[in-house]
Design a protein around this motif. Structure first.
Motif, mmCIF file in Angstrom:
data_model
loop_
_atom_site.group_PDB
_atom_site.id
_atom_site.type_symbol
_atom_site.label_atom_id
_atom_site.label_comp_id
_atom_site.label_asym_id
_atom_site.label_seq_id
_atom_site.Cartn_x
_atom_site.Cartn_y
_atom_site.Cartn_z
ATOM 1 N N HIS A 1 0.841 -1.194 0.000
ATOM 2 C CA HIS A 1 0.000 0.000 0.000
ATOM 3 C C HIS A 1 0.882 1.252 0.000
ATOM 4 C CE1 HIS A 1 -3.399 -2.395 2.257
ATOM 5 N NE2 HIS A 1 -3.170 -2.846 1.039
ATOM 6 N N TRP A 2 0.365 2.305 -0.607
ATOM 7 C CA TRP A 2 1.037 3.609 -0.554
ATOM 8 C C TRP A 2 0.319 4.470 0.478
ATOM 9 C CZ3 TRP A 2 -0.624 8.632 -1.378
ATOM 10 C CH2 TRP A 2 0.385 9.607 -1.480
ATOM 11 N N PHE A 3 1.096 5.130 1.335
ATOM 12 C CA PHE A 3 0.508 5.924 2.412
ATOM 13 C C PHE A 3 0.819 7.404 2.208
ATOM 14 C CE2 PHE A 3 1.213 1.672 4.056
ATOM 15 C CZ PHE A 3 -0.037 1.369 4.570
ATOM 16 N N ASN A 4 -0.217 8.201 2.284
ATOM 17 C CA ASN A 4 -0.101 9.651 2.089
ATOM 18 C C ASN A 4 0.298 10.301 3.412
ATOM 19 O OD1 ASN A 4 -0.349 12.325 1.374
ATOM 20 N ND2 ASN A 4 -2.429 12.135 0.558
ATOM 21 N N GLU B 1 -4.378 1.436 -2.262
ATOM 22 C CA GLU B 1 -4.245 -0.015 -2.158
ATOM 23 C C GLU B 1 -4.238 -0.568 -3.576
ATOM 24 O OE1 GLU B 1 -6.701 -2.054 0.624
ATOM 25 O OE2 GLU B 1 -6.717 -0.384 2.064
ATOM 26 N N TYR C 1 5.319 1.862 -2.498
ATOM 27 C CA TYR C 1 4.259 1.085 -1.856
ATOM 28 C C TYR C 1 4.911 0.143 -0.839
ATOM 29 C CZ TYR C 1 0.982 2.704 -5.449
ATOM 30 O OH TYR C 1 0.190 3.481 -6.261
ATOM 31 N N ALA D 1 -9.455 6.159 0.723
ATOM 32 C CA ALA D 1 -8.476 5.417 -0.065
ATOM 33 C C ALA D 1 -8.948 5.265 -1.498
ATOM 34 C CB ALA D 1 -8.220 4.036 0.547
ATOM 35 N N ARG E 1 -4.468 6.704 1.490
ATOM 36 C CA ARG E 1 -3.631 5.628 0.980
ATOM 37 C C ARG E 1 -4.128 5.171 -0.394
ATOM 38 N NH1 ARG E 1 -7.281 3.770 4.409
ATOM 39 N NH2 ARG E 1 -8.414 1.848 3.907
#
Length: 377
Positions: A169-172, A316, A329, A279, A314
């Protein structure tokens, strides 16, 4: 005195009022009534698919107070929490693994609520009810996949085995722009992504992001071709029917972000995302032309752009894919619950899951350390 509950199974989501279901299920797009209904109305699940709806509701004093998306499964396809080895071992021992019960959003490796109720007592009733249904129907067990962490704790007390797998996952972190995100990466990774994006965007056309009323039937015609090509290579046969995309155009176009690469107005590649309140979820990709790095641009970088622009927490990006790590990610834990009717097999699986959980924790720690972000100090 314990509360008196009535549990009922439903052969179609349409038997349950949409307002009631969505009030219980919250705003995750993949457990909404409209998403599950689109799967059923389009024939993507139902007779002949191996996903037979058996949705469960809990009533108290004549009111539905809980629900769960439930299916009788005759195979293990389209689940993304893999139990094929369990099925083979069960059948080698002389058992019948199928049918089994699957509490899930079909074809959707996205975490979210599975026990739809704000009341823990109702959630426990749903867990117990699924066990009872499996017993009565002769199913090998119950599998609650991609569930929330709070549901795991309840499941363990009810006799279910917890399982941990992982996705990327990419997290902001409050980024103001894509460049602000890149600034947190190591110099080598930052330069690699910039070069990758430049090459992808030089394919000879334009990249467009479409949602809501900007989506038109012609866009779905193009995406259907992309999806068929990718689906036939990944699974042998695509899970979703063409009609599914017509249904989400009617009922979910505000929940959809379709990213298309177009040349002279004609789509040559595309990535389908769904939008939640916090998300964006990448689901499908496909193309009719191959261009360097275009897959990464449409599926990962454009999703990050959208998340930053709209303040989403995020991205996903679906199941598997360690190539996502280099693009920012990071590994995230994914949870599921499993109960098997045969006690000896349940004990064997419990031992396996204990070892798997330890190995998964080590893998997540290692992958996180290998991530592209600059190391402090």
């Amino acid at each position: 005195m314990s509360t008196s509950f009535t549990l009922t199974t439903h052969a179609a989501i349409a038997e349950i009022p949409a307002e009631t279901w969505d009030r219980l299920g919250g705003s995750n797009p993949f457990t909404t009534h409209r998403f599950l209904d689109a799967l059923e109305r389009s024939g993507s699940v139902g007779p002949g698919t191996g996903w037979q709806p058996l949705h469960l509701t809990v009533e108290c004093a004549g009111e539905i107070v809980g629900a769960a998306p439930l299916y009788a499964k005759s195979h293990s396809q389209g689940e993304y929490i893999f139990d094929h080895a369990w099925a083979q071992a069960y059948m080698r021992a002389g058992g019948r693994y199928y049918p089994k019960l699957q509490c899930a959003s079909p074809f959707t490796p996205v975490s979210g609520p599975r026990l739809l109720s704000p009341d823990p007592e109702v959630k426990r009733a749903l867990l117990a009810g699924m066990m009872q249904i499996a017993e009565r129907a002769g199913c090998s067990g119950v599998h609650v996949t991609f569930c929330d962490e709070d549901e795991v704790a309840l499941g363990e007390t009810a006799g279910y085995l917890p399982r941990v797998t992982q996705q990327f996952h990419w997290f902001n972190r409050g980024y103001a722009s894509f460049d602000a995100f890149l600034a947190e990466l190591s110099s080598r990774k930052r330069k690699a992504i910039r070069k990758e994006r430049a090459r992808a965007q030089a394919f000879g056309g334009d990249i467009v992001q479409l949602t809501g009323d900007r989506l038109e039937p012609r866009h779905w015609d193009a995406f259907w071709n992309f999806y068929q090509d990718t689906g036939s290579r990944k699974w042998g046969e695509p899970y979703l029917t063409r009609a599914f995309f017509d249904h989400i155009q009617d009922s979910m176009r505000d929940d959809v972000l379709l990213v298309l690469a177009e040349r002279d107005g004609e789509p040559i590649a595309g990535a389908l995302n769904f939008i939640g309140p916090d998300a964006i979820y990448g689901r499908y990709w496909g193309c009719v032309e191959d261009h360097a790095f275009l897959h990464f641009e449409l599926c990962y970088h454009q999703a990050i752009d959208y998340a930053i622009q709209h303040g989403l927490a995020r991205v996903e990006a679906g199941a598997q894919g360690e190539h996502k790590l280099a693009r920012g990610y990071l590994p995230a834990e994914i949870h599921s619950l499993h109960w098997l009717r045969e006690e000896g097999f349940l004990r064997a699986v419990a031992s396996y899951l204990d070892q798997e959980r330890e190995a998964m924790g080590e893998e997540i720690e290692l992958l996180t350390d290998w991530g592209p972000f600059r190391k402090n100090g």
